[in-house]
Motif scaffolding. Structure first.
Motif, PDB file in Angstrom:
ATOM      1  N   VAL A  45      35.194  35.619  51.165  1.00  0.00           N
ATOM      2  CA  VAL A  45      35.036  36.216  49.831  1.00  0.00           C
ATOM      3  C   VAL A  45      33.635  36.804  49.687  1.00  0.00           C
ATOM      4  O   VAL A  45      33.479  37.941  49.231  1.00  0.00           O
ATOM      5  N   ASP A  46      32.619  36.074  50.086  1.00  0.00           N
ATOM      6  CA  ASP A  46      31.253  36.601  49.982  1.00  0.00           C
ATOM      7  C   ASP A  46      31.047  37.802  50.894  1.00  0.00           C
ATOM      8  O   ASP A  46      30.347  38.758  50.530  1.00  0.00           O
ATOM      9  N   GLN A  84      39.395  47.216  54.913  1.00  0.00           N
ATOM     10  CA  GLN A  84      40.846  47.084  54.859  1.00  0.00           C
ATOM     11  C   GLN A  84      41.304  45.732  55.378  1.00  0.00           C
ATOM     12  O   GLN A  84      42.110  45.048  54.732  1.00  0.00           O
ATOM     13  N   ALA A  85      40.797  45.337  56.533  1.00  0.00           N
ATOM     14  CA  ALA A  85      41.215  44.063  57.121  1.00  0.00           C
ATOM     15  C   ALA A  85      40.860  42.901  56.208  1.00  0.00           C
ATOM     16  O   ALA A  85      41.668  42.000  55.978  1.00  0.00           O
ATOM     17  N   ALA A  86      39.654  42.923  55.675  1.00  0.00           N
ATOM     18  CA  ALA A  86      39.199  41.825  54.826  1.00  0.00           C
ATOM     19  C   ALA A  86      39.997  41.753  53.529  1.00  0.00           C
ATOM     20  O   ALA A  86      40.439  40.673  53.121  1.00  0.00           O
ATOM     21  N   LEU A  87      40.195  42.895  52.876  1.00  0.00           N
ATOM     22  CA  LEU A  87      40.939  42.886  51.614  1.00  0.00           C
ATOM     23  C   LEU A  87      42.394  42.484  51.800  1.00  0.00           C
ATOM     24  O   LEU A  87      42.920  41.676  51.030  1.00  0.00           O
ATOM     25  N   GLN A  99      43.093  28.785  44.025  1.00  0.00           N
ATOM     26  CA  GLN A  99      41.620  28.667  43.984  1.00  0.00           C
ATOM     27  C   GLN A  99      40.964  29.870  44.649  1.00  0.00           C
ATOM     28  O   GLN A  99      39.952  30.370  44.172  1.00  0.00           O
ATOM     29  N   LEU A 100      41.539  30.337  45.742  1.00  0.00           N
ATOM     30  CA  LEU A 100      41.008  31.524  46.403  1.00  0.00           C
ATOM     31  C   LEU A 100      41.175  32.735  45.491  1.00  0.00           C
ATOM     32  O   LEU A 100      40.263  33.552  45.362  1.00  0.00           O
ATOM     33  N   ILE A 108      34.521  39.252  43.214  1.00  0.00           N
ATOM     34  CA  ILE A 108      34.764  40.650  43.565  1.00  0.00           C
ATOM     35  C   ILE A 108      35.227  41.460  42.364  1.00  0.00           C
ATOM     36  O   ILE A 108      34.629  42.483  42.021  1.00  0.00           O
ATOM     37  N   VAL A 109      36.289  41.023  41.709  1.00  0.00           N
ATOM     38  CA  VAL A 109      36.897  41.817  40.651  1.00  0.00           C
ATOM     39  C   VAL A 109      36.015  41.890  39.402  1.00  0.00           C
ATOM     40  O   VAL A 109      35.685  42.987  38.926  1.00  0.00           O
TER      41      VAL A 109
END
Length: 189
Positions: A45-46, A84-87, A99-100, A108-109
């Protein structure tokens, strides 16, 4: 370490990524990672959140120009393989882990909604939009605008695999500004 996380995620995917892989790629001990990020979720996430820190909204003199510029920046960011891969990995994991999903929203949002607030403030200062009279309604509109822009661009790039061209950005902005005829017409400012 965050760059190494994104690179490893792009190469190995969510299931293959381990703290050990990231530590090796980053040239640090696993304990170094665990001191800052207690889990893979937090680390990823970070790593993704820092990508979105690159997005800025400059006051370009019109709401149309401001929207077109931020959509272009967002599309360029989403076009990167590591983004792209991370999202896609975060979205998939987030559907299974509340929780994630909460952490994605917080890191992020929600910070990116500031761009919408800033754009509204610029447009209000220029007299293009009326001042907000009801804070609750304004907050709901900000959520809707953010979801519309982010969702549309993410769908176009990540789901449909279609390019975000200057013409597409102009047409999208015209549709977005449709309720404001004095802003919707015309080309790029």
């Amino acid at each position: 370490m965050l760059d190494a996380t994104r690179e490893t995620l792009a190469e190995l995917g969510w299931g293959g990524l381990t703290m050990g892989h990231v530590a090796t790629r980053a040239g640090v001990a696993k304990t170094t990672l665990y001191r800052r990020w207690p889990s893979k979720n937090e680390l990823v996430v970070d790593a993704v959140a820092t990508l979105f820190d690159e997005l800025v909204l400059a006051d370009l003199g019109s709401l149309r120009a401001d929207i077109e510029a931020v959509v272009r920046e967002f599309a360029e960011l989403l076009a990167r393989p590591e983004t792209q891969a991370a999202l896609l990995a975060l979205f998939a994991e987030g559907t299974r882990d509340p929780q994630l999903r909460r952490r994605i929203r917080e890191a992020i949002v929600d910070p990116q909604k500031q761009l919408v607030r800033q754009g509204r403030a610029y447009a209000q200062a220029r007299g293009e939009l009326d001042p907000d009279l009801d804070e609750e309604a304004a907050a709901e509109e900000i959520d809707i605008i953010f979801d519309t822009v982010a969702g549309t661009v993410e769908h176009r790039i990540l789901v449909s695999g279609e390019p975000v061209t200057p013409e597409w950005i102009r047409r999208f902005t015209t549709l977005l500004l449709g309720p404001f005829p004095h802003l919707a017409g015309g080309g790029a400012a």
